[in-house]
Motif scaffolding. Structure first.
Motif, mmCIF file in Angstrom:
data_model
loop_
_atom_site.group_PDB
_atom_site.id
_atom_site.type_symbol
_atom_site.label_atom_id
_atom_site.label_comp_id
_atom_site.label_asym_id
_atom_site.label_seq_id
_atom_site.Cartn_x
_atom_site.Cartn_y
_atom_site.Cartn_z
ATOM 1 N N ARG A 9 0.590 -1.121 -0.451
ATOM 2 C CA ARG A 9 0.217 0.021 0.470
ATOM 3 C C ARG A 9 1.114 1.134 -0.214
ATOM 4 N N CYS A 10 0.854 2.394 -1.266
ATOM 5 C CA CYS A 10 1.643 3.061 -0.805
ATOM 6 C C CYS A 10 1.131 4.716 -0.754
ATOM 7 N N ASN A 11 0.997 5.125 -0.302
ATOM 8 C CA ASN A 11 0.502 6.175 0.288
ATOM 9 C C ASN A 11 0.389 7.439 0.980
ATOM 10 N N ASP A 12 2.408 6.994 1.716
ATOM 11 C CA ASP A 12 3.356 8.087 1.895
ATOM 12 C C ASP A 12 4.221 7.344 1.525
ATOM 13 N N ALA A 13 5.344 8.709 1.851
ATOM 14 C CA ALA A 13 6.685 8.284 1.862
ATOM 15 C C ALA A 13 7.746 6.736 2.318
ATOM 16 N N LYS A 14 6.379 5.480 3.208
ATOM 17 C CA LYS A 14 6.939 4.409 3.621
ATOM 18 C C LYS A 14 5.563 3.256 3.006
ATOM 19 N N ALA A 15 6.041 2.175 2.316
ATOM 20 C CA ALA A 15 4.993 1.634 1.856
ATOM 21 C C ALA A 15 4.575 0.218 3.062
ATOM 22 N N ASN A 22 -5.659 -5.604 1.379
ATOM 23 C CA ASN A 22 -5.784 -5.206 1.797
ATOM 24 C C ASN A 22 -5.869 -4.812 3.322
ATOM 25 N N GLN A 23 -5.465 -5.897 4.160
ATOM 26 C CA GLN A 23 -5.044 -5.526 5.635
ATOM 27 C C GLN A 23 -4.301 -5.704 5.639
ATOM 28 N N THR A 24 -3.516 -4.403 6.799
ATOM 29 C CA THR A 24 -2.104 -5.089 6.811
ATOM 30 C C THR A 24 -1.747 -6.330 7.961
ATOM 31 N N LEU A 25 -0.649 -6.768 7.189
ATOM 32 C CA LEU A 25 0.447 -8.040 7.823
ATOM 33 C C LEU A 25 1.004 -7.674 9.223
ATOM 34 N N SER A 26 0.466 -9.184 9.533
ATOM 35 C CA SER A 26 1.846 -8.606 10.921
ATOM 36 C C SER A 26 2.927 -9.166 11.029
ATOM 37 N N SER A 27 3.834 -9.129 11.739
ATOM 38 C CA SER A 27 5.338 -9.444 11.494
ATOM 39 C C SER A 27 5.242 -11.006 11.236
ATOM 40 N N LEU A 45 1.313 -3.033 -6.693
ATOM 41 C CA LEU A 45 1.687 -1.515 -5.298
ATOM 42 C C LEU A 45 0.304 -1.128 -6.176
ATOM 43 N N ILE A 46 -0.596 -0.547 -4.651
ATOM 44 C CA ILE A 46 -2.528 -0.754 -5.006
ATOM 45 C C ILE A 46 -2.383 0.851 -3.639
ATOM 46 N N ASP A 47 -3.338 1.384 -3.835
ATOM 47 C CA ASP A 47 -3.444 2.571 -3.008
ATOM 48 C C ASP A 47 -4.271 2.533 -2.187
ATOM 49 N N SER A 48 -4.799 3.187 -1.273
ATOM 50 C CA SER A 48 -5.260 3.206 0.304
ATOM 51 C C SER A 48 -7.001 2.262 -0.042
ATOM 52 N N ASN A 49 -7.199 2.110 -0.981
ATOM 53 C CA ASN A 49 -8.751 1.626 -0.830
ATOM 54 C C ASN A 49 -8.089 0.224 -2.095
ATOM 55 N N GLY A 50 -7.081 0.055 -2.268
ATOM 56 C CA GLY A 50 -6.754 -1.355 -2.601
ATOM 57 C C GLY A 50 -6.569 -1.741 -3.942
ATOM 58 N N GLU A 51 -6.761 -0.713 -4.725
ATOM 59 C CA GLU A 51 -6.248 -0.479 -6.218
ATOM 60 C C GLU A 51 -4.906 0.508 -6.890
ATOM 61 N N PRO A 52 -4.549 -0.930 -7.920
ATOM 62 C CA PRO A 52 -3.607 -0.999 -8.268
ATOM 63 C C PRO A 52 -3.287 0.664 -8.371
ATOM 64 N N LEU A 53 -2.171 0.963 -8.267
ATOM 65 C CA LEU A 53 -1.738 2.696 -8.629
ATOM 66 C C LEU A 53 -1.869 2.928 -9.762
ATOM 67 N N ALA A 54 -1.927 3.823 -9.857
ATOM 68 C CA ALA A 54 -2.725 4.792 -11.602
ATOM 69 C C ALA A 54 -0.731 4.276 -11.828
ATOM 70 N N LYS A 55 -0.618 4.331 -13.957
ATOM 71 C CA LYS A 55 0.324 4.395 -14.207
ATOM 72 C C LYS A 55 1.004 5.538 -14.459
ATOM 73 N N GLU A 56 0.152 6.732 -14.459
ATOM 74 C CA GLU A 56 0.319 8.046 -13.742
ATOM 75 C C GLU A 56 1.094 8.862 -12.910
ATOM 76 N N THR A 57 0.490 7.269 -11.800
ATOM 77 C CA THR A 57 1.386 7.944 -10.532
ATOM 78 C C THR A 57 2.525 7.795 -10.264
ATOM 79 N N ASP A 65 13.227 4.042 -3.666
ATOM 80 C CA ASP A 65 14.450 2.842 -2.468
ATOM 81 C C ASP A 65 13.739 1.794 -2.450
ATOM 82 N N PHE A 66 14.164 1.011 -2.674
ATOM 83 C CA PHE A 66 13.845 -0.259 -2.580
ATOM 84 C C PHE A 66 14.459 -1.509 -1.352
#
Length: 83
Positions: A9-15, A22-27, A45-57, A65-66
């Motif tokens: 989920r990529c909606n900030d500087a940290k994925a 779209n449920q956060t994984l535990s460690s 790569l998905i957005d906060s709604n669980g949809e694939p990030l747009a190609k333009e994004t 940085d991976f």
């Protein structure tokens, strides 16, 4: 060959690692790469709604940085790092 599909989920500087719903994984549920085994790593790569990030994004990103590491200590060198 090991195949690992990772949803990020990529909606900030940290994925954030999430599952296909779209449920956060535990460690305890994070994927593991086995040393010495070929791996096909698929990043979805998905957005906060669980949809694939747009190609333009993705194309508008200035930099990325991976990093893969076996610990959460930021002062140690990660095993894999790609800029």
């Amino acid at each position: 060959m090991q195949k690992i599909t990772v949803y990020l989920r990529c909606n900030d500087a940290k994925a954030v690692l999430v599952d296909e719903y779209n449920q956060t994984l535990s460690s305890a549920n994070t994927p593991a790469i086995t040393r010495g085994v070929k791996c096909d790593l698929v990043l979805k790569l998905i957005d906060s709604n669980g949809e694939p990030l747009a190609k333009e994004t993705i194309e508008s990103l200035v930099a990325w940085d991976f990093v893969l590491a076996n610990d959460w200590i930021t002062t140690t060198v990660p095993q894999i790092r790609v800029f």
